[in-house]
Enzyme design. Structure first.
Site, PDB file in Angstrom:
ATOM      1  N   GLU A  31      -6.228  11.119  -6.260  1.00 25.83           N
ATOM      2  CA  GLU A  31      -6.844  10.706  -6.913  1.00 25.83           C
ATOM      3  C   GLU A  31      -6.413  10.309  -8.268  1.00 25.83           C
ATOM      4  O   GLU A  31      -6.065   9.577  -8.597  1.00 25.83           O
ATOM      5  CB  GLU A  31      -8.451  10.011  -5.769  1.00 25.83           C
ATOM      6  CG  GLU A  31      -7.915   9.464  -4.772  1.00 25.83           C
ATOM      7  CD  GLU A  31      -9.284   9.222  -4.269  1.00 25.83           C
ATOM      8  OE1 GLU A  31      -9.274   8.133  -4.580  1.00 25.83           O
ATOM      9  OE2 GLU A  31     -10.542  10.355  -4.093  1.00 25.83           O
TER      10      GLU A  31
ATOM     11  N   GLU B  46     -10.375  12.253   3.193  1.00 27.15           N
ATOM     12  CA  GLU B  46     -11.576  11.689   3.573  1.00 27.15           C
ATOM     13  C   GLU B  46     -12.068  10.748   4.757  1.00 27.15           C
ATOM     14  O   GLU B  46     -12.941  11.349   4.890  1.00 27.15           O
ATOM     15  CB  GLU B  46     -12.199  10.760   1.985  1.00 27.15           C
ATOM     16  CG  GLU B  46     -12.257  11.818   0.724  1.00 27.15           C
ATOM     17  CD  GLU B  46     -11.102  11.839  -0.437  1.00 27.15           C
ATOM     18  OE1 GLU B  46     -10.809  11.793  -1.324  1.00 27.15           O
ATOM     19  OE2 GLU B  46      -9.277  11.287   0.444  1.00 27.15           O
TER      20      GLU B  46
END
Length: 249
Positions: A109, A129
Protein backbone atom coordinates in the site's frame (compact mmCIF):
# COMPACT_ATOMS: atom_id res chain seq x y z
CA UNK A 1 16.10 1.48 9.74
CA UNK A 2 19.09 2.85 7.88
CA UNK A 3 19.42 6.35 6.48
CA UNK A 4 22.23 7.63 4.32
CA UNK A 5 22.68 10.53 1.91
CA UNK A 6 24.88 10.24 -1.17
CA UNK A 7 25.09 12.57 -4.17
CA UNK A 8 21.84 14.33 -3.30
CA UNK A 9 19.90 11.10 -2.72
CA UNK A 10 18.58 10.04 0.70
CA UNK A 11 18.38 6.26 0.99
CA UNK A 12 15.87 4.97 3.54
CA UNK A 13 16.50 1.24 3.99
CA UNK A 14 14.13 -1.09 5.85
CA UNK A 15 16.30 -3.57 7.74
CA UNK A 16 14.09 -5.80 9.94
CA UNK A 17 15.24 -8.72 7.81
CA UNK A 18 14.18 -11.32 10.39
CA UNK A 19 10.58 -10.01 10.05
CA UNK A 20 10.70 -9.51 6.28
CA UNK A 21 10.84 -5.77 7.01
CA UNK A 22 7.37 -5.83 8.56
CA UNK A 23 6.38 -2.66 10.41
CA UNK A 24 5.92 -2.59 14.16
CA UNK A 25 5.15 0.70 15.91
CA UNK A 26 8.82 1.65 16.17
CA UNK A 27 9.36 0.98 12.47
CA UNK A 28 6.45 3.22 11.46
CA UNK A 29 7.80 5.92 13.76
CA UNK A 30 11.27 5.64 12.24
CA UNK A 31 9.90 5.78 8.70
CA UNK A 32 8.10 9.03 9.48
CA UNK A 33 11.21 10.48 11.10
CA UNK A 34 13.42 9.57 8.12
CA UNK A 35 10.99 11.02 5.57
CA UNK A 36 10.71 14.29 7.49
CA UNK A 37 14.47 14.43 7.91
CA UNK A 38 14.96 14.05 4.15
CA UNK A 39 12.27 16.63 3.45
CA UNK A 40 14.01 19.21 5.63
CA UNK A 41 17.51 18.61 4.26
CA UNK A 42 18.36 21.03 1.44
CA UNK A 43 21.13 18.69 0.29
CA UNK A 44 18.56 15.97 -0.47
CA UNK A 45 16.97 16.19 -3.92
CA UNK A 46 15.50 12.66 -4.23
CA UNK A 47 14.48 10.01 -1.68
CA UNK A 48 14.75 6.25 -2.31
CA UNK A 49 12.93 3.74 -0.10
CA UNK A 50 13.99 0.10 -0.29
CA UNK A 51 14.46 -3.00 1.87
CA UNK A 52 17.21 -5.43 2.79
CA UNK A 53 16.95 -9.17 2.34
CA UNK A 54 14.28 -10.91 0.28
CA UNK A 55 11.45 -8.49 1.05
CA UNK A 56 10.62 -4.86 0.46
CA UNK A 57 8.12 -5.13 3.30
CA UNK A 58 5.63 -7.74 4.50
CA UNK A 59 3.37 -4.97 5.84
CA UNK A 60 2.26 -4.59 9.44
CA UNK A 61 3.92 -6.93 11.94
CA UNK A 62 1.14 -9.35 12.95
CA UNK A 63 3.01 -10.24 16.14
CA UNK A 64 2.96 -6.56 17.17
CA UNK A 65 -0.71 -6.16 16.24
CA UNK A 66 -1.66 -9.15 18.37
CA UNK A 67 -0.34 -7.26 21.39
CA UNK A 68 -2.86 -4.45 20.91
CA UNK A 69 -5.43 -5.08 23.64
CA UNK A 70 -7.26 -1.78 24.06
CA UNK A 71 -8.63 1.09 22.00
CA UNK A 72 -5.83 3.26 23.38
CA UNK A 73 -3.18 0.74 22.24
CA UNK A 74 -4.70 0.46 18.78
CA UNK A 75 -5.09 4.21 18.31
CA UNK A 76 -1.48 4.82 19.37
CA UNK A 77 -0.16 2.19 16.93
CA UNK A 78 -2.27 3.35 14.00
CA UNK A 79 -1.75 7.05 14.66
CA UNK A 80 1.96 6.30 14.37
CA UNK A 81 1.25 4.47 11.11
CA UNK A 82 -0.74 7.43 9.81
CA UNK A 83 2.03 9.84 10.80
CA UNK A 84 4.47 7.83 8.66
CA UNK A 85 2.07 7.75 5.71
CA UNK A 86 1.46 11.48 6.15
CA UNK A 87 5.21 12.12 5.97
CA UNK A 88 5.29 10.38 2.59
CA UNK A 89 2.26 12.35 1.38
CA UNK A 90 3.84 15.64 2.48
CA UNK A 91 7.26 14.89 0.99
CA UNK A 92 8.16 17.68 -1.44
CA UNK A 93 10.85 15.64 -3.18
CA UNK A 94 10.57 12.74 -5.61
CA UNK A 95 10.11 9.43 -3.78
CA UNK A 96 11.37 6.32 -5.54
CA UNK A 97 10.51 2.89 -4.17
CA UNK A 98 12.93 0.11 -5.09
CA UNK A 99 11.02 -3.12 -4.48
CA UNK A 100 13.52 -5.92 -3.98
CA UNK A 101 11.14 -8.77 -3.11
CA UNK A 102 7.85 -9.27 -1.29
CA UNK A 103 5.54 -6.26 -0.99
CA UNK A 104 2.52 -7.38 1.04
CA UNK A 105 -0.21 -5.53 2.89
CA UNK A 106 1.02 -2.15 4.08
CA UNK A 107 4.28 -2.83 2.27
CA UNK A 108 2.32 -2.85 -0.97
CA UNK A 109 0.00 0.00 0.00
CA UNK A 110 2.77 2.51 0.71
CA UNK A 111 3.70 2.24 -2.97
CA UNK A 112 0.62 4.42 -3.54
CA UNK A 113 2.63 7.34 -2.12
CA UNK A 114 5.76 6.70 -4.18
CA UNK A 115 6.25 8.69 -7.37
CA UNK A 116 8.22 5.98 -9.16
CA UNK A 117 8.15 2.26 -8.34
CA UNK A 118 10.95 0.00 -9.52
CA UNK A 119 10.72 -3.76 -8.93
CA UNK A 120 12.87 -6.76 -9.66
CA UNK A 121 11.50 -9.65 -11.70
CA UNK A 122 10.96 -11.87 -8.67
CA UNK A 123 8.93 -9.37 -6.66
CA UNK A 124 5.47 -10.42 -5.46
CA UNK A 125 2.60 -8.17 -4.46
CA UNK A 126 -0.47 -8.84 -2.33
CA UNK A 127 -3.09 -7.03 -0.25
CA UNK A 128 -4.17 -9.90 2.07
CA UNK A 129 -5.67 -8.02 5.03
CA UNK A 130 -9.16 -9.46 4.51
CA UNK A 131 -7.79 -12.92 5.32
CA UNK A 132 -6.95 -11.56 8.77
CA UNK A 133 -10.29 -9.86 9.38
CA UNK A 134 -8.73 -6.47 8.60
CA UNK A 135 -8.85 -3.87 5.82
CA UNK A 136 -6.11 -2.29 3.65
CA UNK A 137 -6.81 1.36 4.53
CA UNK A 138 -4.63 3.12 1.97
CA UNK A 139 -5.68 0.83 -0.88
CA UNK A 140 -9.42 1.22 -0.30
CA UNK A 141 -9.35 4.95 0.46
CA UNK A 142 -7.14 6.26 -2.36
CA UNK A 143 -6.07 3.19 -4.33
CA UNK A 144 -8.76 3.52 -6.98
CA UNK A 145 -7.30 6.84 -8.06
CA UNK A 146 -4.05 5.18 -9.15
CA UNK A 147 -4.70 1.47 -9.55
CA UNK A 148 -8.34 1.49 -10.66
CA UNK A 149 -10.82 -1.32 -10.06
CA UNK A 150 -8.03 -3.88 -9.74
CA UNK A 151 -7.32 -2.66 -6.21
CA UNK A 152 -10.74 -3.88 -5.04
CA UNK A 153 -10.17 -7.26 -6.64
CA UNK A 154 -6.80 -7.64 -4.94
CA UNK A 155 -8.23 -6.56 -1.58
CA UNK A 156 -11.18 -8.99 -1.82
CA UNK A 157 -9.31 -12.02 -3.19
CA UNK A 158 -5.98 -11.49 -1.36
CA UNK A 159 -4.32 -12.84 -4.51
CA UNK A 160 -0.57 -12.67 -4.90
CA UNK A 161 0.53 -11.15 -8.21
CA UNK A 162 3.83 -10.97 -10.07
CA UNK A 163 5.83 -7.88 -10.92
CA UNK A 164 4.58 -8.07 -14.51
CA UNK A 165 0.95 -8.20 -13.36
CA UNK A 166 1.62 -5.34 -10.97
CA UNK A 167 3.02 -3.29 -13.84
CA UNK A 168 -0.08 -3.91 -15.93
CA UNK A 169 -2.34 -2.34 -13.29
CA UNK A 170 -0.01 0.54 -12.46
CA UNK A 171 1.55 -0.57 -9.17
CA UNK A 172 4.99 -0.87 -10.80
CA UNK A 173 6.63 1.44 -13.34
CA UNK A 174 9.83 -0.44 -14.18
CA UNK A 175 10.89 -4.08 -13.90
CA UNK A 176 14.66 -4.54 -13.82
CA UNK A 177 17.33 -6.95 -12.65
CA UNK A 178 19.03 -4.44 -10.33
CA UNK A 179 16.61 -2.11 -8.54
CA UNK A 180 19.37 -0.19 -6.74
CA UNK A 181 21.18 0.65 -9.97
CA UNK A 182 17.93 1.73 -11.65
CA UNK A 183 17.06 3.89 -8.63
CA UNK A 184 20.50 5.52 -8.80
CA UNK A 185 20.18 6.16 -12.54
CA UNK A 186 16.68 7.59 -12.20
CA UNK A 187 17.72 9.82 -9.31
CA UNK A 188 20.69 11.20 -11.24
CA UNK A 189 18.47 11.93 -14.24
CA UNK A 190 15.96 13.83 -12.10
CA UNK A 191 18.63 15.84 -10.28
CA UNK A 192 20.41 16.74 -13.51
CA UNK A 193 17.45 17.76 -15.61
CA UNK A 194 14.31 18.64 -13.63
CA UNK A 195 13.54 21.90 -11.82
CA UNK A 196 12.93 21.23 -8.14
CA UNK A 197 10.36 24.02 -7.79
CA UNK A 198 8.37 22.33 -10.55
CA UNK A 199 8.56 19.04 -8.67
CA UNK A 200 7.21 20.63 -5.50
CA UNK A 201 4.26 22.06 -7.41
CA UNK A 202 3.58 18.76 -9.19
CA UNK A 203 3.58 16.88 -5.91
CA UNK A 204 1.36 19.43 -4.21
CA UNK A 205 -1.31 19.16 -6.90
CA UNK A 206 -1.18 15.36 -7.12
CA UNK A 207 -1.41 14.75 -3.36
CA UNK A 208 -3.88 12.12 -2.14
CA UNK A 209 -6.79 12.91 0.19
CA UNK A 210 -5.11 12.85 3.61
CA UNK A 211 -8.31 12.91 5.66
CA UNK A 212 -9.78 9.98 3.75
CA UNK A 213 -6.64 7.95 4.44
CA UNK A 214 -6.73 8.88 8.13
CA UNK A 215 -10.36 7.78 8.54
CA UNK A 216 -9.68 4.42 6.88
CA UNK A 217 -6.66 3.83 9.12
CA UNK A 218 -8.74 4.59 12.21
CA UNK A 219 -11.34 2.05 11.07
CA UNK A 220 -8.53 -0.49 10.76
CA UNK A 221 -7.48 0.37 14.32
CA UNK A 222 -10.90 -0.65 15.63
CA UNK A 223 -11.08 -3.78 13.44
CA UNK A 224 -7.73 -4.95 14.79
CA UNK A 225 -9.37 -5.42 18.22
CA UNK A 226 -12.29 -7.58 17.09
CA UNK A 227 -12.41 -11.23 18.14
CA UNK A 228 -12.50 -12.37 14.52
CA UNK A 229 -9.36 -10.41 13.64
CA UNK A 230 -7.55 -11.62 16.77
CA UNK A 231 -8.44 -15.24 15.97
CA UNK A 232 -7.33 -14.95 12.36
CA UNK A 233 -4.08 -13.18 13.25
CA UNK A 234 -3.35 -15.77 15.92
CA UNK A 235 -3.97 -18.56 13.40
CA UNK A 236 -1.55 -16.85 11.03
CA UNK A 237 1.06 -16.54 13.79
CA UNK A 238 0.76 -20.20 14.78
CA UNK A 239 0.98 -21.34 11.16
CA UNK A 240 4.04 -19.14 10.62
CA UNK A 241 5.72 -20.41 13.80
CA UNK A 242 5.13 -24.05 12.81
CA UNK A 243 6.56 -23.36 9.36
CA UNK A 244 9.71 -21.90 10.92
CA UNK A 245 10.05 -24.92 13.22
CA UNK A 246 9.82 -27.33 10.27
CA UNK A 247 12.54 -25.43 8.41
CA UNK A 248 14.84 -25.64 11.45
CA UNK A 249 14.52 -29.43 11.72
Amino acid sequence: MKYQVKDGVAWVILDRVERLNAFDEKSWEELGEKMRRANGDNNVKVVVLTGEGRAFSAGDDIYAMLELNSVEDAKRFFNTLFSAVESMMELEKPLICAVNGLAYGGGCEILLFCDIVIANKDSKFSIPEAKLGLIPPMAISVGHRLWGRAVTRLAITSDEITAEEAKQIGIVDYIVDDVVRKAEETSKKIIASVDLDSIRAIKRWSKADKEKVRRAIMELALLSLTSSAKRRMNDFKESHDKSKERKLK
